[in-house]
Design a protein around this motif. Structure first.
Motif, PDB file in Angstrom:
ATOM      1  N   GLY A   9       0.804  -1.216   0.000  1.00  0.00           N
ATOM      2  CA  GLY A   9       0.000   0.000   0.000  1.00  0.00           C
ATOM      3  C   GLY A   9       0.835   1.263   0.000  1.00  0.00           C
ATOM      4  O   GLY A   9       1.919   1.324   0.560  1.00  0.00           O
ATOM      5  N   MET A  10       0.311   2.285  -0.624  1.00  0.00           N
ATOM      6  CA  MET A  10       0.920   3.607  -0.605  1.00  0.00           C
ATOM      7  C   MET A  10      -0.182   4.559  -0.191  1.00  0.00           C
ATOM      8  O   MET A  10      -1.026   4.940  -1.000  1.00  0.00           O
ATOM      9  N   PRO A  11      -0.266   4.919   1.088  1.00  0.00           N
ATOM     10  CA  PRO A  11      -1.393   5.688   1.589  1.00  0.00           C
ATOM     11  C   PRO A  11      -1.533   7.036   0.892  1.00  0.00           C
ATOM     12  O   PRO A  11      -0.566   7.632   0.442  1.00  0.00           O
ATOM     13  N   ILE A  12      -2.773   7.493   0.839  1.00  0.00           N
ATOM     14  CA  ILE A  12      -3.066   8.798   0.256  1.00  0.00           C
ATOM     15  C   ILE A  12      -2.426   9.904   1.088  1.00  0.00           C
ATOM     16  O   ILE A  12      -2.449   9.871   2.322  1.00  0.00           O
ATOM     17  N   ASP A  13      -1.845  10.860   0.418  1.00  0.00           N
ATOM     18  CA  ASP A  13      -1.279  12.036   1.077  1.00  0.00           C
ATOM     19  C   ASP A  13      -2.436  13.006   1.334  1.00  0.00           C
ATOM     20  O   ASP A  13      -2.856  13.739   0.436  1.00  0.00           O
ATOM     21  N   ILE A  14      -2.977  12.968   2.548  1.00  0.00           N
ATOM     22  CA  ILE A  14      -4.170  13.750   2.880  1.00  0.00           C
ATOM     23  C   ILE A  14      -3.952  15.239   2.640  1.00  0.00           C
ATOM     24  O   ILE A  14      -4.791  15.920   2.042  1.00  0.00           O
ATOM     25  N   ARG A  15      -2.817  15.744   3.078  1.00  0.00           N
ATOM     26  CA  ARG A  15      -2.542  17.172   2.930  1.00  0.00           C
ATOM     27  C   ARG A  15      -2.502  17.573   1.454  1.00  0.00           C
ATOM     28  O   ARG A  15      -3.055  18.603   1.056  1.00  0.00           O
ATOM     29  N   ARG A  16      -1.868  16.736   0.663  1.00  0.00           N
ATOM     30  CA  ARG A  16      -1.760  17.060  -0.767  1.00  0.00           C
ATOM     31  C   ARG A  16      -3.119  16.958  -1.458  1.00  0.00           C
ATOM     32  O   ARG A  16      -3.434  17.751  -2.351  1.00  0.00           O
ATOM     33  N   LEU A  17      -3.942  15.980  -1.044  1.00  0.00           N
ATOM     34  CA  LEU A  17      -5.270  15.849  -1.631  1.00  0.00           C
ATOM     35  C   LEU A  17      -6.149  17.039  -1.235  1.00  0.00           C
ATOM     36  O   LEU A  17      -6.947  17.532  -2.040  1.00  0.00           O
ATOM     37  N   GLN A  18      -5.989  17.512  -0.001  1.00  0.00           N
ATOM     38  CA  GLN A  18      -6.735  18.695   0.429  1.00  0.00           C
ATOM     39  C   GLN A  18      -6.327  19.918  -0.397  1.00  0.00           C
ATOM     40  O   GLN A  18      -7.173  20.743  -0.754  1.00  0.00           O
ATOM     41  N   HIS A  19      -5.041  20.019  -0.686  1.00  0.00           N
ATOM     42  CA  HIS A  19      -4.564  21.130  -1.515  1.00  0.00           C
ATOM     43  C   HIS A  19      -5.184  21.046  -2.912  1.00  0.00           C
ATOM     44  O   HIS A  19      -5.636  22.061  -3.464  1.00  0.00           O
ATOM     45  N   ALA A  20      -5.226  19.835  -3.488  1.00  0.00           N
ATOM     46  CA  ALA A  20      -5.840  19.653  -4.803  1.00  0.00           C
ATOM     47  C   ALA A  20      -7.317  20.001  -4.749  1.00  0.00           C
ATOM     48  O   ALA A  20      -7.867  20.606  -5.676  1.00  0.00           O
ATOM     49  N   SER A  21      -7.972  19.649  -3.630  1.00  0.00           N
ATOM     50  CA  SER A  21      -9.383  19.960  -3.463  1.00  0.00           C
ATOM     51  C   SER A  21      -9.612  21.465  -3.450  1.00  0.00           C
ATOM     52  O   SER A  21     -10.584  21.966  -4.023  1.00  0.00           O
ATOM     53  N   MET A  22      -8.700  22.190  -2.832  1.00  0.00           N
ATOM     54  CA  MET A  22      -8.808  23.653  -2.780  1.00  0.00           C
ATOM     55  C   MET A  22      -8.611  24.267  -4.169  1.00  0.00           C
ATOM     56  O   MET A  22      -9.173  25.320  -4.476  1.00  0.00           O
ATOM     57  N   GLN A  23      -7.813  23.605  -5.012  1.00  0.00           N
ATOM     58  CA  GLN A  23      -7.536  24.129  -6.351  1.00  0.00           C
ATOM     59  C   GLN A  23      -8.657  23.826  -7.339  1.00  0.00           C
ATOM     60  O   GLN A  23      -8.663  24.348  -8.455  1.00  0.00           O
ATOM     61  N   LEU A  24      -9.610  22.997  -6.919  1.00  0.00           N
ATOM     62  CA  LEU A  24     -10.684  22.600  -7.830  1.00  0.00           C
ATOM     63  C   LEU A  24     -11.457  23.785  -8.381  1.00  0.00           C
ATOM     64  O   LEU A  24     -11.858  23.796  -9.552  1.00  0.00           O
ATOM     65  N   SER A  25     -11.664  24.809  -7.550  1.00  0.00           N
ATOM     66  CA  SER A  25     -12.467  25.952  -7.989  1.00  0.00           C
ATOM     67  C   SER A  25     -11.837  26.679  -9.172  1.00  0.00           C
ATOM     68  O   SER A  25     -12.535  27.355  -9.934  1.00  0.00           O
ATOM     69  N   ASP A  26     -10.517  26.528  -9.358  1.00  0.00           N
ATOM     70  CA  ASP A  26      -9.834  27.213 -10.467  1.00  0.00           C
ATOM     71  C   ASP A  26     -10.325  26.734 -11.825  1.00  0.00           C
ATOM     72  O   ASP A  26     -10.302  27.487 -12.806  1.00  0.00           O
ATOM     73  N   ILE A  27     -10.777  25.466 -11.881  1.00  0.00           N
ATOM     74  CA  ILE A  27     -11.177  24.926 -13.188  1.00  0.00           C
ATOM     75  C   ILE A  27     -12.512  25.497 -13.665  1.00  0.00           C
ATOM     76  O   ILE A  27     -12.844  25.380 -14.843  1.00  0.00           O
ATOM     77  N   VAL A  28     -13.271  26.098 -12.752  1.00  0.00           N
ATOM     78  CA  VAL A  28     -14.539  26.695 -13.156  1.00  0.00           C
ATOM     79  C   VAL A  28     -14.288  27.814 -14.161  1.00  0.00           C
ATOM     80  O   VAL A  28     -14.961  27.930 -15.178  1.00  0.00           O
ATOM     81  N   ALA A  29     -13.273  28.649 -13.871  1.00  0.00           N
ATOM     82  CA  ALA A  29     -12.940  29.763 -14.764  1.00  0.00           C
ATOM     83  C   ALA A  29     -11.956  29.365 -15.850  1.00  0.00           C
ATOM     84  O   ALA A  29     -11.910  29.981 -16.913  1.00  0.00           O
ATOM     85  N   ASP A  30     -11.163  28.299 -15.582  1.00  0.00           N
ATOM     86  CA  ASP A  30     -10.128  27.912 -16.546  1.00  0.00           C
ATOM     87  C   ASP A  30     -10.110  26.396 -16.733  1.00  0.00           C
ATOM     88  O   ASP A  30      -9.308  25.688 -16.117  1.00  0.00           O
ATOM     89  N   PRO A  31     -11.002  25.868 -17.594  1.00  0.00           N
ATOM     90  CA  PRO A  31     -11.076  24.413 -17.803  1.00  0.00           C
ATOM     91  C   PRO A  31      -9.793  23.801 -18.361  1.00  0.00           C
ATOM     92  O   PRO A  31      -9.622  22.589 -18.306  1.00  0.00           O
ATOM     93  N   SER A  32      -8.905  24.629 -18.923  1.00  0.00           N
ATOM     94  CA  SER A  32      -7.660  24.094 -19.471  1.00  0.00           C
ATOM     95  C   SER A  32      -6.778  23.482 -18.374  1.00  0.00           C
ATOM     96  O   SER A  32      -5.822  22.768 -18.678  1.00  0.00           O
TER      97      SER A  32
END
Length: 374
Positions: A9-32
């Motif tokens: 197993g290679m556990p999920i990096d919770i902190r990094r996934l949370q950071h990616a989750s925070m960046q999700l809103s950027d795709i609303v304005a920039d789908p690229s």
């Protein structure tokens, strides 16, 4: 702990996934930024790659570099049909809002499936997780692939991905809405200036046509099975070549295509020009990739051949031929009208191409038509 987890197993990096989750809103304005986001999610999940795939097929699918070839091969070799049972099980779980793991998709006896036992290992894959995503009326799946070394997804990781899916679905719904609003704004702007416009996706699937476009299309360009169908065979062939090029266009690239002339019965020809769709309107959940601008060719006055001659330094003979071509006449018919041979007409049009810096008759017609409107 899964008994199949040979890699530990290679556990999920919770902190990094949370950071990616925070960046999700950027795709609303920039789908690229979707591919960049998928790379971040894959890295946070300890996966070799990630993909965003519509449940109804592969049109509009996105994937990280490592999975792109895997996805293309999956479709090309007909694996959606071979993999129908596991695909159905994953879809049922995703529709319930659950994260599906590879072990959920095996049969009751615990036996594997051809997809996991035969297909994935060809691309160094072994373990899989799928998150259901709603983007407007369509249903998608965000898939994560792990290698044997990276290990299986654990039950605790399923819970982490389940939490991430809530934010993912929220943002994807907003992305679809933003794409619709952006596209509607673009279409309305063309309506306001009286321009006819049709939107298609990367495979040529019809998405939208404004009122002006539908009036011009009439019986000459019809919509059948979500595709544009041309009565003019030459225009149909030109459009098919354009769609083939659009289908093979890589993300981030822009397609520049020559105009297409559509001849109509008892009506002036149409010129179709293409424009890329950019910004929020390029949301994968909307899938609009190109706008087709339709314009009726204005029939030149008799004296316009002199205008063409002055504008491009054409000889009188070349200018008269150009004037006939400008109203959509075929080269053969123009030659008959002028009383010259087809060979002479071909020689003159080569000279016209050189002087007008065009390479195809459709581009020449569009250029001359624009000159008449000035």
């Amino acid at each position: 702990m899964s008994g199949d987890n040979a890699g530990g197993g290679m556990p999920i990096d919770i902190r990094r996934l949370q950071h990616a989750s925070m960046q999700l809103s950027d795709i609303v304005a920039d789908p690229s930024r979707w591919t960049e986001l998928l790379e971040d999610v894959a890295a946070a999940a300890g996966a070799m790659g990630a993909g965003l795939i519509p449940q109804t097929g592969s049109e509009g699918a996105l994937a990280t570099g490592h999975l792109r070839e895997c996805l293309e091969t999956y479709v090309r070799e007909g694996w959606p049909e071979q993999d129908a049972d596991s695909h159905r099980r994953a879809r049922v779980m995703n529709l319930r809002g659950e994260v599906a793991l590879d072990r959920d998709l095996t049969d009751a006896g615990g036996r594997g499936t051809p997809f996991f036992d035969e297909f994935l290992p060809r691309f160094d894959g072994r373990w899989w997780a799928g998150i259901g995503v709603r983007g407007g009326p369509d249903f998608w799946s965000l898939t994560l692939h792990r290698s044997l070394r990276q290990g299986a997804f654990e039950q605790t990781e399923r819970a982490v991905l389940q939490q991430f899916s809530l934010r993912l679905n929220e943002v994807c719904s907003l992305a679809h809405l933003a794409g619709r609003v952006a596209f509607s704004s673009v279409a309305n702007s063309f309506d306001q200036i009286g321009k006819a416009v049709v939107a298609i996706d990367q495979t040529g699937r019809f998405i939208h046509a404004n009122a002006a476009a539908r009036r011009l299309m009439g019986a000459s360009i019809q919509i059948a099975r979500e595709r544009l169908m041309f009565r003019d065979r030459h225009a149909a062939a030109e459009y098919a070549r354009f769609v083939d090029r659009l289908r093979g266009l890589r993300e981030g690239k822009t397609l520049f295509a020559p105009p297409i002339v559509v001849r109509r019965e008892n009506a002036a020809p149409l010129v179709i020009r293409t424009l890329p769709v950019d910004g929020a309107a390029r949301s994968p959940f909307l899938c609009a990739r190109a706008l087709l601008l339709l314009e009726e060719i204005v029939r030149p006055a008799r004296s316009d051949w002199q205008l063409f001659g002055r504008a491009f330094r054409l000889t009188p003979a070349e200018a008269r031929l150009a004037a006939l071509l400008a109203v959509g006449e075929t080269l053969e018919h123009a030659a008959d009208t002028l009383g010259i041979t087809k060979e002479t007409a071909r020689s003159r049009i080569k000279s016209i191409f050189q002087k007008t810096d065009t390479h195809r008759q459709a581009a020449l017609v569009a250029l001359l038509a624009s000159l008449v409107r000035c």
